[in-house]
Design a protein around this motif. Structure first.
Motif, PDB file in Angstrom:
ATOM      1  N   TYR A 113     -27.296 -42.796  34.868  1.00  0.00           N
ATOM      2  CA  TYR A 113     -26.300 -42.208  35.774  1.00  0.00           C
ATOM      3  C   TYR A 113     -24.595 -42.373  35.886  1.00  0.00           C
ATOM      4  O   TYR A 113     -23.937 -41.756  36.597  1.00  0.00           O
ATOM      5  N   TRP A 114     -24.381 -43.088  34.904  1.00  0.00           N
ATOM      6  CA  TRP A 114     -22.831 -43.424  34.678  1.00  0.00           C
ATOM      7  C   TRP A 114     -22.313 -43.331  33.372  1.00  0.00           C
ATOM      8  O   TRP A 114     -23.020 -44.064  32.408  1.00  0.00           O
ATOM      9  N   VAL A 115     -21.254 -42.467  33.134  1.00  0.00           N
ATOM     10  CA  VAL A 115     -20.747 -42.366  31.946  1.00  0.00           C
ATOM     11  C   VAL A 115     -19.284 -42.706  31.914  1.00  0.00           C
ATOM     12  O   VAL A 115     -18.456 -42.281  32.332  1.00  0.00           O
ATOM     13  N   PRO A 116     -19.250 -44.119  31.475  1.00  0.00           N
ATOM     14  CA  PRO A 116     -17.906 -44.915  31.546  1.00  0.00           C
ATOM     15  C   PRO A 116     -16.857 -44.397  30.733  1.00  0.00           C
ATOM     16  O   PRO A 116     -15.465 -44.146  31.353  1.00  0.00           O
ATOM     17  N   GLU A 117     -17.179 -43.624  29.666  1.00  0.00           N
ATOM     18  CA  GLU A 117     -16.184 -43.344  28.775  1.00  0.00           C
ATOM     19  C   GLU A 117     -15.402 -42.094  29.503  1.00  0.00           C
ATOM     20  O   GLU A 117     -14.203 -41.824  29.170  1.00  0.00           O
ATOM     21  N   TYR A 118     -16.021 -41.415  30.397  1.00  0.00           N
ATOM     22  CA  TYR A 118     -15.505 -40.232  31.035  1.00  0.00           C
ATOM     23  C   TYR A 118     -15.523 -40.142  32.492  1.00  0.00           C
ATOM     24  O   TYR A 118     -15.125 -39.090  33.207  1.00  0.00           O
ATOM     25  N   HIS A 119     -15.869 -41.349  33.070  1.00  0.00           N
ATOM     26  CA  HIS A 119     -16.151 -41.493  34.513  1.00  0.00           C
ATOM     27  C   HIS A 119     -16.979 -40.332  35.128  1.00  0.00           C
ATOM     28  O   HIS A 119     -16.678 -39.873  36.271  1.00  0.00           O
ATOM     29  N   TYR A 120     -18.027 -40.088  34.409  1.00  0.00           N
ATOM     30  CA  TYR A 120     -18.993 -39.225  35.087  1.00  0.00           C
ATOM     31  C   TYR A 120     -19.908 -40.032  36.028  1.00  0.00           C
ATOM     32  O   TYR A 120     -20.740 -40.942  35.230  1.00  0.00           O
ATOM     33  N   LEU A 121     -20.055 -39.603  37.078  1.00  0.00           N
ATOM     34  CA  LEU A 121     -21.170 -40.245  37.994  1.00  0.00           C
ATOM     35  C   LEU A 121     -22.193 -39.186  38.447  1.00  0.00           C
ATOM     36  O   LEU A 121     -21.810 -38.342  39.133  1.00  0.00           O
ATOM     37  N   ALA A 122     -23.366 -39.460  38.254  1.00  0.00           N
ATOM     38  CA  ALA A 122     -24.328 -38.404  38.814  1.00  0.00           C
ATOM     39  C   ALA A 122     -24.316 -38.449  40.278  1.00  0.00           C
ATOM     40  O   ALA A 122     -24.287 -39.451  40.928  1.00  0.00           O
ATOM     41  N   PRO A 123     -24.391 -37.085  40.970  1.00  0.00           N
ATOM     42  CA  PRO A 123     -24.400 -37.206  42.028  1.00  0.00           C
ATOM     43  C   PRO A 123     -25.545 -37.658  43.027  1.00  0.00           C
ATOM     44  O   PRO A 123     -25.196 -37.943  44.060  1.00  0.00           O
ATOM     45  N   ILE A 181     -16.036 -29.546  33.793  1.00  0.00           N
ATOM     46  CA  ILE A 181     -16.181 -28.295  34.670  1.00  0.00           C
ATOM     47  C   ILE A 181     -17.353 -28.154  35.431  1.00  0.00           C
ATOM     48  O   ILE A 181     -17.263 -27.348  36.776  1.00  0.00           O
ATOM     49  N   LEU A 182     -18.410 -28.586  35.288  1.00  0.00           N
ATOM     50  CA  LEU A 182     -19.815 -28.436  35.879  1.00  0.00           C
ATOM     51  C   LEU A 182     -19.398 -29.350  37.385  1.00  0.00           C
ATOM     52  O   LEU A 182     -19.994 -28.718  38.304  1.00  0.00           O
ATOM     53  N   MET A 183     -18.942 -30.534  37.393  1.00  0.00           N
ATOM     54  CA  MET A 183     -18.690 -31.127  38.290  1.00  0.00           C
ATOM     55  C   MET A 183     -17.655 -30.531  39.417  1.00  0.00           C
ATOM     56  O   MET A 183     -17.801 -30.443  40.662  1.00  0.00           O
ATOM     57  N   VAL A 184     -16.816 -29.680  38.812  1.00  0.00           N
ATOM     58  CA  VAL A 184     -15.663 -29.063  39.614  1.00  0.00           C
ATOM     59  C   VAL A 184     -16.622 -27.850  40.418  1.00  0.00           C
ATOM     60  O   VAL A 184     -16.321 -27.530  41.524  1.00  0.00           O
ATOM     61  N   ILE A 185     -17.364 -26.998  39.640  1.00  0.00           N
ATOM     62  CA  ILE A 185     -18.321 -26.175  40.332  1.00  0.00           C
ATOM     63  C   ILE A 185     -19.386 -26.560  41.423  1.00  0.00           C
ATOM     64  O   ILE A 185     -19.070 -26.014  42.380  1.00  0.00           O
ATOM     65  N   ASN A 186     -19.592 -27.656  41.014  1.00  0.00           N
ATOM     66  CA  ASN A 186     -20.458 -28.417  42.132  1.00  0.00           C
ATOM     67  C   ASN A 186     -19.820 -28.867  43.264  1.00  0.00           C
ATOM     68  O   ASN A 186     -20.533 -28.445  44.474  1.00  0.00           O
ATOM     69  N   VAL A 187     -18.691 -29.346  43.245  1.00  0.00           N
ATOM     70  CA  VAL A 187     -17.754 -29.886  44.554  1.00  0.00           C
ATOM     71  C   VAL A 187     -17.581 -28.645  45.321  1.00  0.00           C
ATOM     72  O   VAL A 187     -17.481 -28.703  46.457  1.00  0.00           O
ATOM     73  N   VAL A 188     -16.966 -27.446  44.696  1.00  0.00           N
ATOM     74  CA  VAL A 188     -16.615 -26.296  45.345  1.00  0.00           C
ATOM     75  C   VAL A 188     -17.741 -25.802  46.078  1.00  0.00           C
ATOM     76  O   VAL A 188     -17.471 -25.398  47.035  1.00  0.00           O
ATOM     77  N   SER A 216     -26.693 -26.675  41.903  1.00  0.00           N
ATOM     78  CA  SER A 216     -25.805 -27.152  41.060  1.00  0.00           C
ATOM     79  C   SER A 216     -25.648 -28.717  41.129  1.00  0.00           C
ATOM     80  O   SER A 216     -25.469 -29.488  40.223  1.00  0.00           O
ATOM     81  N   VAL A 217     -26.093 -29.379  42.348  1.00  0.00           N
ATOM     82  CA  VAL A 217     -26.186 -30.889  42.391  1.00  0.00           C
ATOM     83  C   VAL A 217     -27.283 -31.251  41.184  1.00  0.00           C
ATOM     84  O   VAL A 217     -27.196 -32.077  40.500  1.00  0.00           O
ATOM     85  N   ALA A 218     -28.505 -30.431  41.005  1.00  0.00           N
ATOM     86  CA  ALA A 218     -29.459 -30.827  40.101  1.00  0.00           C
ATOM     87  C   ALA A 218     -28.948 -30.670  38.992  1.00  0.00           C
ATOM     88  O   ALA A 218     -29.199 -31.594  37.731  1.00  0.00           O
ATOM     89  N   VAL A 219     -28.185 -29.454  38.456  1.00  0.00           N
ATOM     90  CA  VAL A 219     -27.689 -29.562  37.132  1.00  0.00           C
ATOM     91  C   VAL A 219     -26.946 -30.607  36.727  1.00  0.00           C
ATOM     92  O   VAL A 219     -26.764 -30.911  35.797  1.00  0.00           O
ATOM     93  N   MET A 236     -27.255 -37.359  33.315  1.00  0.00           N
ATOM     94  CA  MET A 236     -28.220 -38.298  32.884  1.00  0.00           C
ATOM     95  C   MET A 236     -28.567 -38.145  31.478  1.00  0.00           C
ATOM     96  O   MET A 236     -28.438 -39.006  30.620  1.00  0.00           O
ATOM     97  N   LEU A 237     -28.363 -36.898  30.882  1.00  0.00           N
ATOM     98  CA  LEU A 237     -28.533 -36.618  29.401  1.00  0.00           C
ATOM     99  C   LEU A 237     -27.397 -37.100  28.589  1.00  0.00           C
ATOM    100  O   LEU A 237     -27.535 -37.702  27.637  1.00  0.00           O
ATOM    101  N   ILE A 238     -26.172 -37.073  29.172  1.00  0.00           N
ATOM    102  CA  ILE A 238     -24.915 -37.710  28.503  1.00  0.00           C
ATOM    103  C   ILE A 238     -25.261 -39.263  28.491  1.00  0.00           C
ATOM    104  O   ILE A 238     -24.811 -39.838  27.492  1.00  0.00           O
ATOM    105  N   ALA A 239     -25.372 -39.679  29.719  1.00  0.00           N
ATOM    106  CA  ALA A 239     -25.765 -41.132  29.729  1.00  0.00           C
ATOM    107  C   ALA A 239     -26.680 -41.663  28.944  1.00  0.00           C
ATOM    108  O   ALA A 239     -26.544 -42.910  28.409  1.00  0.00           O
ATOM    109  N   GLY A 240     -27.624 -41.083  28.683  1.00  0.00           N
ATOM    110  CA  GLY A 240     -28.925 -41.465  27.977  1.00  0.00           C
ATOM    111  C   GLY A 240     -28.559 -41.210  26.549  1.00  0.00           C
ATOM    112  O   GLY A 240     -29.455 -41.688  25.592  1.00  0.00           O
ATOM    113  N   GLY A 241     -27.590 -40.628  26.083  1.00  0.00           N
ATOM    114  CA  GLY A 241     -27.461 -40.412  24.769  1.00  0.00           C
ATOM    115  C   GLY A 241     -28.098 -39.324  23.962  1.00  0.00           C
ATOM    116  O   GLY A 241     -28.112 -39.134  22.803  1.00  0.00           O
ATOM    117  N   PHE A 242     -28.504 -38.383  24.737  1.00  0.00           N
ATOM    118  CA  PHE A 242     -29.128 -37.159  24.156  1.00  0.00           C
ATOM    119  C   PHE A 242     -28.182 -36.531  23.630  1.00  0.00           C
ATOM    120  O   PHE A 242     -28.906 -35.523  22.480  1.00  0.00           O
TER     121      PHE A 242
END
Length: 267
Positions: free
Chosen positions: A52-62, A184-191, A244-247, A253-259
């Motif tokens: 749920y956390w990608v430290p390289e880009y500071h992505y945190l799963a909602p 971009i996905l996170m921006v869409i989601n928060v809007v 959008s939250v689920a997406v 999750m897929l980025i953090a899991g290395g998929f």
């Protein structure tokens, strides 16, 4: 001569299950499948308690934001820290998700949605229902729907935290500014989340309620008109923000899991 007053003595009596000839069952069925899919995904995702956390880009799963447990992955807690010690077998989302789900469950649109699709009360207009009694929202547990306005304040706080998550997601590989598909996905989601939250009936009452003359309160009237525009699309925004939250959660999750790697547009 005025017509005599009418009084309701109970539920409307239908001699047949329905006289409708259209596919009235499609909307409640689609709602049932959509909400069930989200609940199942949410349960699986919560108790996975990883990726749920990608430290390289500071992505945190909602689903894990804000992460307030001392079992959170280092860096995922941001500025809020880890004030809640939890056993390792309890996932961090159990601290915040009850408030977020409480806001959704008590939402006026979602009440209609799951009353019709899960409780068939009623499943559609002009369709009889299997329940013989009706008490409305006057008894437990449905009387708890009246606390919707308080869940609204909790939802505002969560939306603010997710906005912060989105801002720090503009992170590049070298620590500078960067934009990826996840950003971009996170921006869409928060809007969408802000549009859904601010379009809530509780927000509409908060900014425009208890006013006898709008002309004396031009600022609040302008705010009320803007919120009303969102409120008129509340159903659409409810579904769009839920998806959008689920997406975004699945993407992180897929980025953090290395998929696969996050496609970068800048840095």
């Amino acid at each position: 001569m005025s017509a005599p007053p009418t009084t309701a003595t109970g539920r409307a009596r239908l001699s047949a299950r329905t006289l409708r000839t259209d596919r009235w069952w499609l909307p409640p069925l689609a709602t049932f499948l959509g909400l069930s899919a989200f609940v199942i995904y949410g349960l699986i995702r919560t108790f996975m308690n990883q990726w749920y956390w990608v430290p390289e880009y500071h992505y945190l799963a909602p689903f894990f934001s804000p992460c307030l447990s001392d079992t959170c992955i280092p860096g995922a807690s941001h500025f809020l820290g880890t004030p809640f010690p939890l056993p390792s077998w309890i996932p961090p989302p159990v601290i915040v998700l009850p408030f977020v789900l409480g806001f959704r469950l008590t939402c006026y649109y979602y009440r209609k949605a799951y009353y019709r699709s899960f409780w068939v009360s009623p499943p559609a207009c002009a369709v009889s229902e299997p329940h013989s009694r009706y008490t409305g929202e006057t008894r437990f547990p449905l009387i708890m729907q009246n606390v919707h306005r308080y869940f609204f304040y909790a939802a505002l706080l969560v939306a603010l935290v997710l906005t912060y998550d989105t801002v720090i997601a503009f992170q590049g590989r070298d620590g500078g500014f960067g934009i990826g598909l996840g950003t971009i996905l996170m921006v869409i989601n928060v809007v969408l989340l802000w549009a859904y939250t601010l379009g809530c009936h509780s927000c509409r009452h908060l900014v425009g309620g208890r006013i006898n003359h709008f002309s004396k309160h031009p600022v609040r009237y302008w705010m009320w008109t803007q919120v009303t525009k969102l409120n008129s699309r509340h159903m659409l925004l409810a579904w769009a923000s839920l998806i959008s939250v689920a997406v975004v959660d699945l993407y992180v999750m897929l980025i953090a899991g290395g998929f696969f790697a996050d496609p970068r547009l800048i840095n």
